[in-house]
Scaffold this motif. Structure first.
Motif, PDB file in Angstrom:
ATOM      1  N   MET A   6     -16.907 -14.029 -35.909  1.00  0.00           N
ATOM      2  CA  MET A   6     -17.461 -12.749 -36.284  1.00  0.00           C
ATOM      3  C   MET A   6     -18.589 -12.978 -37.285  1.00  0.00           C
ATOM      4  N   ASP A   7     -19.613 -12.236 -37.132  1.00  0.00           N
ATOM      5  CA  ASP A   7     -20.780 -12.355 -37.988  1.00  0.00           C
ATOM      6  C   ASP A   7     -20.444 -11.793 -39.383  1.00  0.00           C
ATOM      7  N   ILE A   8     -20.988 -12.382 -40.425  1.00  0.00           N
ATOM      8  CA  ILE A   8     -20.714 -11.975 -41.803  1.00  0.00           C
ATOM      9  C   ILE A   8     -21.268 -10.571 -42.077  1.00  0.00           C
ATOM     10  N   LYS A   9     -22.411 -10.235 -41.499  1.00  0.00           N
ATOM     11  CA  LYS A   9     -23.005  -8.912 -41.715  1.00  0.00           C
ATOM     12  C   LYS A   9     -22.119  -7.802 -41.135  1.00  0.00           C
ATOM     13  N   ILE A  10     -21.564  -8.062 -39.976  1.00  0.00           N
ATOM     14  CA  ILE A  10     -20.690  -7.065 -39.350  1.00  0.00           C
ATOM     15  C   ILE A  10     -19.419  -6.897 -40.189  1.00  0.00           C
ATOM     16  N   ALA A  11     -18.861  -7.982 -40.668  1.00  0.00           N
ATOM     17  CA  ALA A  11     -17.663  -7.920 -41.501  1.00  0.00           C
ATOM     18  C   ALA A  11     -17.948  -7.158 -42.795  1.00  0.00           C
ATOM     19  N   ALA A  12     -19.118  -7.378 -43.409  1.00  0.00           N
ATOM     20  CA  ALA A  12     -19.476  -6.682 -44.646  1.00  0.00           C
ATOM     21  C   ALA A  12     -19.629  -5.184 -44.390  1.00  0.00           C
ATOM     22  N   ARG A  13     -20.238  -4.833 -43.267  1.00  0.00           N
ATOM     23  CA  ARG A  13     -20.388  -3.410 -42.932  1.00  0.00           C
ATOM     24  C   ARG A  13     -19.038  -2.749 -42.701  1.00  0.00           C
ATOM     25  N   MET A  14     -18.134  -3.439 -42.020  1.00  0.00           N
ATOM     26  CA  MET A  14     -16.796  -2.893 -41.775  1.00  0.00           C
ATOM     27  C   MET A  14     -16.039  -2.691 -43.078  1.00  0.00           C
ATOM     28  N   ILE A  15     -16.147  -3.625 -43.988  1.00  0.00           N
ATOM     29  CA  ILE A  15     -15.484  -3.503 -45.288  1.00  0.00           C
ATOM     30  C   ILE A  15     -16.089  -2.348 -46.086  1.00  0.00           C
ATOM     31  N   ALA A  16     -17.411  -2.188 -46.032  1.00  0.00           N
ATOM     32  CA  ALA A  16     -18.077  -1.101 -46.746  1.00  0.00           C
ATOM     33  C   ALA A  16     -17.640   0.255 -46.196  1.00  0.00           C
ATOM     34  N   VAL A  17     -17.592   0.385 -44.877  1.00  0.00           N
ATOM     35  CA  VAL A  17     -17.162   1.642 -44.258  1.00  0.00           C
ATOM     36  C   VAL A  17     -15.707   1.927 -44.630  1.00  0.00           C
ATOM     37  N   PHE A  18     -14.873   0.922 -44.597  1.00  0.00           N
ATOM     38  CA  PHE A  18     -13.465   1.091 -44.967  1.00  0.00           C
ATOM     39  C   PHE A  18     -13.333   1.521 -46.435  1.00  0.00           C
ATOM     40  N   ALA A  19     -14.107   0.924 -47.328  1.00  0.00           N
ATOM     41  CA  ALA A  19     -14.042   1.264 -48.753  1.00  0.00           C
ATOM     42  C   ALA A  19     -14.516   2.695 -49.000  1.00  0.00           C
ATOM     43  N   ILE A  20     -15.594   3.097 -48.335  1.00  0.00           N
ATOM     44  CA  ILE A  20     -16.099   4.468 -48.496  1.00  0.00           C
ATOM     45  C   ILE A  20     -15.090   5.471 -47.950  1.00  0.00           C
ATOM     46  N   GLY A  21     -14.509   5.172 -46.810  1.00  0.00           N
ATOM     47  CA  GLY A  21     -13.489   6.057 -46.238  1.00  0.00           C
ATOM     48  C   GLY A  21     -12.280   6.184 -47.136  1.00  0.00           C
ATOM     49  N   THR A  22     -11.846   5.075 -47.715  1.00  0.00           N
ATOM     50  CA  THR A  22     -10.703   5.104 -48.631  1.00  0.00           C
ATOM     51  C   THR A  22     -11.027   5.917 -49.879  1.00  0.00           C
ATOM     52  N   GLY A  23     -12.220   5.747 -50.406  1.00  0.00           N
ATOM     53  CA  GLY A  23     -12.626   6.506 -51.594  1.00  0.00           C
ATOM     54  C   GLY A  23     -12.695   8.000 -51.332  1.00  0.00           C
ATOM     55  N   LEU A  24     -13.268   8.376 -50.202  1.00  0.00           N
ATOM     56  CA  LEU A  24     -13.332   9.797 -49.844  1.00  0.00           C
ATOM     57  C   LEU A  24     -11.940  10.383 -49.645  1.00  0.00           C
ATOM     58  N   THR A  25     -11.067   9.652 -48.994  1.00  0.00           N
ATOM     59  CA  THR A  25      -9.705  10.124 -48.785  1.00  0.00           C
ATOM     60  C   THR A  25      -8.986  10.327 -50.115  1.00  0.00           C
ATOM     61  N   ALA A  26      -9.153   9.387 -51.030  1.00  0.00           N
ATOM     62  CA  ALA A  26      -8.516   9.508 -52.345  1.00  0.00           C
ATOM     63  C   ALA A  26      -9.067  10.702 -53.116  1.00  0.00           C
ATOM     64  N   ALA A  27     -10.378  10.932 -53.045  1.00  0.00           N
ATOM     65  CA  ALA A  27     -10.985  12.059 -53.757  1.00  0.00           C
ATOM     66  C   ALA A  27     -10.508  13.392 -53.194  1.00  0.00           C
ATOM     67  N   ILE A  28     -10.455  13.499 -51.864  1.00  0.00           N
ATOM     68  CA  ILE A  28     -10.000  14.742 -51.247  1.00  0.00           C
ATOM     69  C   ILE A  28      -8.536  14.999 -51.574  1.00  0.00           C
ATOM     70  N   THR A  29      -7.724  13.973 -51.560  1.00  0.00           N
ATOM     71  CA  THR A  29      -6.312  14.114 -51.902  1.00  0.00           C
ATOM     72  C   THR A  29      -6.150  14.565 -53.347  1.00  0.00           C
ATOM     73  N   ALA A  30      -6.927  14.006 -54.249  1.00  0.00           N
ATOM     74  CA  ALA A  30      -6.843  14.391 -55.663  1.00  0.00           C
ATOM     75  C   ALA A  30      -7.253  15.847 -55.857  1.00  0.00           C
ATOM     76  N   LEU A  31      -8.255  16.301 -55.130  1.00  0.00           N
ATOM     77  CA  LEU A  31      -8.691  17.688 -55.263  1.00  0.00           C
ATOM     78  C   LEU A  31      -7.654  18.655 -54.719  1.00  0.00           C
ATOM     79  N   HIS A  32      -7.010  18.317 -53.644  1.00  0.00           N
ATOM     80  CA  HIS A  32      -6.005  19.205 -53.064  1.00  0.00           C
ATOM     81  C   HIS A  32      -4.740  19.244 -53.906  1.00  0.00           C
ATOM     82  N   ASP A  33      -4.392  18.191 -54.600  1.00  0.00           N
ATOM     83  CA  ASP A  33      -3.199  18.181 -55.445  1.00  0.00           C
ATOM     84  C   ASP A  33      -3.356  19.132 -56.622  1.00  0.00           C
ATOM     85  N   ASP A  34      -4.567  19.299 -57.168  1.00  0.00           N
ATOM     86  CA  ASP A  34      -4.787  20.179 -58.303  1.00  0.00           C
ATOM     87  C   ASP A  34      -4.626  21.642 -57.923  1.00  0.00           C
TER      88      ASP A  34
END
Length: 106
Positions: free
Chosen positions: A1-29
């Motif tokens: 697997m190419d390193i650039k593709i792996a970096a993009r996949m990790i970045a997308v996963f990190a952004i998705g995780t961050g958005l999910t955590a933020a939305i969950t925190a807002l709904h809990d309040d």
């Protein structure tokens, strides 16, 4: 697997995780009651005094510009400002322990 593709996949996963955590925190309040909000004991002052004060203020309002020279109106306005701005109350509440300690040292 190419390193650039792996970096993009990790970045997308990190952004998705961050958005999910933020939305969950807002709904809990939204579900939680606001227990930490300060409560106002009696907004507008003592309810037993309101009819008397209100009738004085209505009288002054009805006088129009003549109320500026009326001493009763000036007293009513001063009392209303004192109640509204809570001028005679301390900035921070004094606990009963502090109040008792001050009484002993005096």
């Amino acid at each position: 697997m190419d390193i650039k593709i792996a970096a993009r996949m990790i970045a997308v996963f990190a952004i998705g995780t961050g958005l999910t955590a933020a939305i969950t925190a807002l709904h809990d309040d939204e579900d939680r009651p606001d227990a930490d909000a300060p409560r106002i004991e009696r907004p507008g002052g003592d309810p037993s005094l309101l009819p008397a004060v209100k009738s004085k203020l209505v009288r002054c309002r009805d006088l129009g510009t003549a109320a500026l020279e009326d001493s009763a109106c000036r007293k009513a306005w001063a009392e209303n400002r004192r109640r509204f701005f809570q001028i005679n109350k301390p900035d921070r509440p004094i606990s009963p322990k502090q109040n008792a300690a001050e009484g002993e040292t005096r």
